[in-house]
Design a protein around this motif. Structure first.
Motif, PDB file in Angstrom:
ATOM      1  N   LEU A 204       0.847  -1.193   0.000  1.00 12.16           N
ATOM      2  CA  LEU A 204       0.000   0.000   0.000  1.00 12.16           C
ATOM      3  C   LEU A 204       0.880   1.239   0.000  1.00 12.16           C
ATOM      4  CD1 LEU A 204      -2.420  -1.130   2.859  1.00 12.16           C
ATOM      5  CD2 LEU A 204      -2.872  -1.279   0.399  1.00 12.16           C
ATOM      6  N   THR A 205       0.399   2.295  -0.600  1.00  7.13           N
ATOM      7  CA  THR A 205       1.114   3.561  -0.521  1.00  7.13           C
ATOM      8  C   THR A 205       0.112   4.693  -0.310  1.00  7.13           C
ATOM      9  OG1 THR A 205       2.795   4.957  -1.563  1.00  7.13           O
ATOM     10  CG2 THR A 205       1.125   4.037  -3.017  1.00  7.13           C
ATOM     11  N   TYR A 206       0.433   5.563   0.619  1.00  7.61           N
ATOM     12  CA  TYR A 206      -0.396   6.724   0.939  1.00  7.61           C
ATOM     13  C   TYR A 206       0.503   7.955   1.021  1.00  7.61           C
ATOM     14  CZ  TYR A 206      -4.340   3.703   2.122  1.00  7.61           C
ATOM     15  OH  TYR A 206      -5.382   2.808   2.053  1.00  7.61           O
ATOM     16  N   GLU A 207      -0.061   9.111   0.759  1.00 10.87           N
ATOM     17  CA  GLU A 207       0.702  10.350   0.805  1.00 10.87           C
ATOM     18  C   GLU A 207       0.250  11.188   1.993  1.00 10.87           C
ATOM     19  OE1 GLU A 207      -0.238  11.994  -2.990  1.00 10.87           O
ATOM     20  OE2 GLU A 207       1.232  10.759  -4.058  1.00 10.87           O
ATOM     21  N   LYS A 208       1.222  11.744   2.711  1.00 12.51           N
ATOM     22  CA  LYS A 208       0.882  12.492   3.920  1.00 12.51           C
ATOM     23  C   LYS A 208       0.218  13.811   3.578  1.00 12.51           C
ATOM     24  CE  LYS A 208       4.159  13.921   6.778  1.00 12.51           C
ATOM     25  NZ  LYS A 208       5.189  13.810   7.835  1.00 12.51           N
ATOM     26  N   VAL A 209      -0.923  14.040   4.219  1.00 14.02           N
ATOM     27  CA  VAL A 209      -1.643  15.306   4.078  1.00 14.02           C
ATOM     28  C   VAL A 209      -1.153  16.287   5.137  1.00 14.02           C
ATOM     29  CG1 VAL A 209      -3.912  16.415   4.161  1.00 14.02           C
ATOM     30  CG2 VAL A 209      -3.673  14.140   3.141  1.00 14.02           C
ATOM     31  N   GLN A 210      -1.064  15.829   6.373  1.00 12.23           N
ATOM     32  CA  GLN A 210      -0.617  16.708   7.442  1.00 12.23           C
ATOM     33  C   GLN A 210      -0.227  15.906   8.679  1.00 12.23           C
ATOM     34  OE1 GLN A 210      -4.868  18.314   7.982  1.00 12.23           O
ATOM     35  NE2 GLN A 210      -4.033  18.545  10.033  1.00 12.23           N
ATOM     36  N   GLU A 211       0.634  16.523   9.461  1.00  7.41           N
ATOM     37  CA  GLU A 211       0.936  15.998  10.790  1.00  7.41           C
ATOM     38  C   GLU A 211      -0.205  16.414  11.723  1.00  7.41           C
ATOM     39  OE1 GLU A 211       3.584  14.331  12.022  1.00  7.41           O
ATOM     40  OE2 GLU A 211       5.027  14.410  10.359  1.00  7.41           O
ATOM     41  N   MET A 212      -0.554  15.549  12.660  1.00 13.36           N
ATOM     42  CA  MET A 212      -1.582  15.886  13.646  1.00 13.36           C
ATOM     43  C   MET A 212      -0.899  16.362  14.931  1.00 13.36           C
ATOM     44  SD  MET A 212      -4.623  14.270  12.269  1.00 13.36           S
ATOM     45  CE  MET A 212      -4.480  15.865  11.510  1.00 13.36           C
ATOM     46  N   ARG A 213      -1.583  17.235  15.656  1.00  4.43           N
ATOM     47  CA  ARG A 213      -1.039  17.659  16.954  1.00  4.43           C
ATOM     48  C   ARG A 213      -0.885  16.454  17.879  1.00  4.43           C
ATOM     49  NH1 ARG A 213      -5.050  21.532  19.252  1.00  4.43           N
ATOM     50  NH2 ARG A 213      -6.477  20.469  17.836  1.00  4.43           N
ATOM     51  N   LEU A 235     -13.123  12.652   1.730  1.00  3.65           N
ATOM     52  CA  LEU A 235     -12.716  13.443   2.882  1.00  3.65           C
ATOM     53  C   LEU A 235     -11.381  14.137   2.637  1.00  3.65           C
ATOM     54  CD1 LEU A 235     -13.598  14.181   5.755  1.00  3.65           C
ATOM     55  CD2 LEU A 235     -12.330  12.206   6.580  1.00  3.65           C
ATOM     56  N   THR A 236     -10.495  13.502   1.871  1.00  4.30           N
ATOM     57  CA  THR A 236      -9.196  14.104   1.589  1.00  4.30           C
ATOM     58  C   THR A 236      -9.302  15.288   0.637  1.00  4.30           C
ATOM     59  OG1 THR A 236      -8.921  12.335  -0.036  1.00  4.30           O
ATOM     60  CG2 THR A 236      -7.787  12.082   2.071  1.00  4.30           C
ATOM     61  N   GLY A 237     -10.497  15.516   0.076  1.00  4.63           N
ATOM     62  CA  GLY A 237     -10.676  16.642  -0.840  1.00  4.63           C
ATOM     63  C   GLY A 237     -11.257  17.886  -0.193  1.00  4.63           C
ATOM     64  N   ILE A 238     -11.420  17.878   1.131  1.00  3.69           N
ATOM     65  CA  ILE A 238     -12.031  19.029   1.795  1.00  3.69           C
ATOM     66  C   ILE A 238     -11.127  20.249   1.722  1.00  3.69           C
ATOM     67  CG2 ILE A 238     -13.464  17.702   3.403  1.00  3.69           C
ATOM     68  CD1 ILE A 238     -11.320  18.102   5.521  1.00  3.69           C
ATOM     69  N   VAL A 239     -11.762  21.398   1.698  1.00  6.37           N
ATOM     70  CA  VAL A 239     -11.054  22.679   1.751  1.00  6.37           C
ATOM     71  C   VAL A 239     -11.474  23.368   3.042  1.00  6.37           C
ATOM     72  CG1 VAL A 239     -10.736  24.933   0.656  1.00  6.37           C
ATOM     73  CG2 VAL A 239     -11.008  22.879  -0.763  1.00  6.37           C
ATOM     74  N   GLN A 240     -10.515  23.702   3.880  1.00  2.57           N
ATOM     75  CA  GLN A 240     -10.830  24.373   5.139  1.00  2.57           C
ATOM     76  C   GLN A 240     -10.875  25.869   4.909  1.00  2.57           C
ATOM     77  OE1 GLN A 240      -8.681  22.993   8.539  1.00  2.57           O
ATOM     78  NE2 GLN A 240      -9.583  24.484   9.927  1.00  2.57           N
ATOM     79  N   LEU A 241     -12.016  26.472   5.235  1.00  7.15           N
ATOM     80  CA  LEU A 241     -12.232  27.901   5.012  1.00  7.15           C
ATOM     81  C   LEU A 241     -11.958  28.734   6.256  1.00  7.15           C
ATOM     82  CD1 LEU A 241     -15.591  27.702   2.991  1.00  7.15           C
ATOM     83  CD2 LEU A 241     -13.252  27.705   2.107  1.00  7.15           C
ATOM     84  N   HIS A 242     -11.964  28.085   7.425  1.00  7.36           N
ATOM     85  CA  HIS A 242     -11.845  28.860   8.666  1.00  7.36           C
ATOM     86  C   HIS A 242     -11.596  27.906   9.825  1.00  7.36           C
ATOM     87  CE1 HIS A 242     -12.714  32.033  11.615  1.00  7.36           C
ATOM     88  NE2 HIS A 242     -13.502  31.174  12.235  1.00  7.36           N
ATOM     89  N   GLY A 243     -10.918  28.410  10.859  1.00  2.84           N
ATOM     90  CA  GLY A 243     -10.810  27.678  12.107  1.00  2.84           C
ATOM     91  C   GLY A 243      -9.470  27.005  12.335  1.00  2.84           C
ATOM     92  N   LYS A 244      -9.362  26.377  13.483  1.00  2.00           N
ATOM     93  CA  LYS A 244      -8.136  25.702  13.887  1.00  2.00           C
ATOM     94  C   LYS A 244      -7.851  24.503  12.988  1.00  2.00           C
ATOM     95  CE  LYS A 244      -9.365  24.802  18.113  1.00  2.00           C
ATOM     96  NZ  LYS A 244      -9.293  24.333  19.521  1.00  2.00           N
TER      97      LYS A 244
END
Length: 518
Positions: A204-213, A235-244
């Protein structure tokens, strides 16, 4: 003079890096398009054919597979035999290699790509050079990632070359890169060749989206990875418009709420808490659907996730802002709604276009266990009304059938043992994750009565994610005024439940399909 071989598909930063190498005394060897780009930038470049003594041929398929290249990469500089053989054969060492591979992943992600085009984008010489240089990391610095150009250049300027630590780090990165590249190729070809979905070995191969706190708990570290595919509607296609920044639990909880929302075609709002739905409503508008979802459980929705399958307007945003929620996800927001929601600093506002697009039918679900991995198809089966079995004397009315299907979708995303009660396209009681079904049933009934009143359950319907082993759930449903039940059937005691329904005047249908969710 030290020698560097540069051959890249991704030319990000390569001209600037090559200029720095030349300024620090490196001879630049290059191939094809990379050579042209460097020469156009005014750099002196030695063509690969001048090193091999052989022209590039077969439409560029053959250019670097030659002893003068691989000998220069593989030779151990502290081995007298290697040094003598290199001198005898006229092989000169290559001290630095920069290669990234043909864009196979980008090619197969294009719409309607032909197999022949995908095959042409399988790199042969690149991985071979990378592996050779990485194997000989004590003597060769090898780069696959433009993000490492700066680090390497700084060390060359300050120390005359890369440190052993950096060379080892770069070599490890190479093997990770080629392993991922080969996994993408094998996965694509396996699908085209019709090889079994669960092969003898699984890569399997996956690409990192982000590190989590942190992970589920503060003492756990975590990261978010994405599949190598088109993320539209996922879910990996979401765009964050605001917030933490999103947390591990935010993403996990949002996944369940999003997948449940996709089951509905009419305006629907799902409220979720700890990966369980706590309120679901369908109506003529998103605003009305939100009110249904909120009123179903105004306590649990606090600090939860809200997913809407339609545009969030000002009226809906105003209602949402009356409470604290972690996330609001929708395919779109009006400008007025965004202005209202952004008044709360910490709310995460997420947008996902193509929300109705479901996961591919061949998508897999994974569960890590001690020492291994459980793999299965995702549960993407939908209820087909024509396949329902009517097993009681009383058949459900048209309205009851509508509510049964609504509740069946809710219970599909409720942790097992799960019970969902619905009425008028609103969840009126949800009992998730109990160790026996009667507890889940009683919990759903009690919660519905607590928040909506005892009369709210009269004329409602009940969905169970798996069969009833005993008639006790039917008896509890009858006492609450529930008039119809949907469940998979398949118990040796099915007749006991059927008899209990007939005695109470309850309609019951079997789906022949269960939805365990652990």
């Amino acid at each position: 003079m030290k020698r560097a071989l540069l051959s890249v598909s991704d030319k990000t930063g390569i001209v600037e890096f090559a200029k720095e190498l030349a300024a620090n005394g490196f001879e630049i060897i290059s191939t094809g398009g990379t050579s042209n780009a460097l020469e156009q930038a005014g750099l002196k470049v030695t063509n690969i054919s001048d090193v091999t003594g052989f022209p590039e041929c077969l439409d560029g398929r053959l250019k670097t597979l030659h002893p003068n290249i691989h000998g220069g990469l593989l030779a151990l500089r502290d081995n007298e035999t290697h040094v003598k053989e290199m001198a005898d054969l006229g092989i000169q060492p290559i001290d630095l290699l920069v290669v990234n591979l043909y864009p196979f992943k980008q090619t197969i992600m294009k719409e309607n790509v032909l197999l022949e085009e995908a095959i042409e984008n399988i790199d042969i010489g690149g991985p071979t050079m990378l592996r050779a240089a990485a194997k000989n990391y004590n003597h060769v610095a090898v780069l696959v990632d433009p993000a490492d150009y700066g680090r390497v250049m700084e060390e060359i300027k300050e120390k005359g070359g890369c440190t052993p630590e950096t060379k080892f780090y770069l070599a490890a990165k190479v093997f990770m890169h080629t392993a991922s590249y080969d996994t993408i190729i094998s996965g694509y070809l396996n699908e085209k060749a019709g090889i079994e979905q669960f092969p003898e070995t699984l890569s399997l191969t996956y690409e990192k989206v982000q590190e989590m706190r942190y992970g589920e708990n503060p003492h756990q570290s975590a990261a978010f990875y994405k599949e190598v595919n088109d993320s539209k509607g996922l879910l990996t296609g979401i765009v964050q418009l605001h917030g933490k920044e999103l947390s591990f639990n935010n993403i996990n909880d949002t996944h369940g709420a999003l997948e449940l929302t996709k089951e509905y075609t009419e305006p629907t709002v799902v409220a979720c808490k700890h990966s369980n739905p706590c309120g679901v409503g369908s109506a003529a508008t998103i605003y009305e659907a939100y009110l249904k979802a909120y009123n179903a459980d105004p306590v649990s929705i606090f600090g939860g996730i809200i997913v809407c399958n339609g545009t969030v307007d000002e009226q809906t945003a105003t209602e949402i802002n009356k409470i604290f929620v972690e996330i609001i996800l929708a395919p779109s927001f009006t400008d007025g709604a965004l202005e209202i929601l952004k008044k709360k600093k910490n709310i995460r506002i997420l947008m996902l276009e193509n929300m109705k697009q479901k996961q591919p039918k061949d998508a897999l679900d994974f569960k890590k266990v001690s020492g291994g991995l459980l793999v299965q198809n995702i549960d993407n089966e939908l209820l087909i009304e024509s396949q329902l079995s009517y097993v009681t004397e009383k058949r459900p009315t048209e309205k009851e059938t509508e509510d049964l299907i609504f509740a069946w979708k809710v219970v599909k995303y409720t942790k097992s043992n799960g019970i969902a009660i619905g009425k008028d396209k609103q969840s009126v009681g949800i009992g998730p994750g109990q160790v026996n079904r009667i507890w889940a049933c009683k919990q759903a009934i009690e919660h519905g009565m607590e928040f909506l009143g005892a009369d709210a359950l009269k004329g409602s319907v009940l969905a169970s994610d798996a069969y009833f082993p005993f008639p006790d759930c039917v008896e509890a449903a009858a006492n609450a005024g529930i008039t119809a039940i949907i469940q998979p059937g398949g118990s040796v005691n099915d007749q006991d439940s059927i008899d209990a329904c007939n005695k109470a005047g309850i309609a019951m249908v079997f789906t022949g399909m269960r939805h365990f969710r652990h």
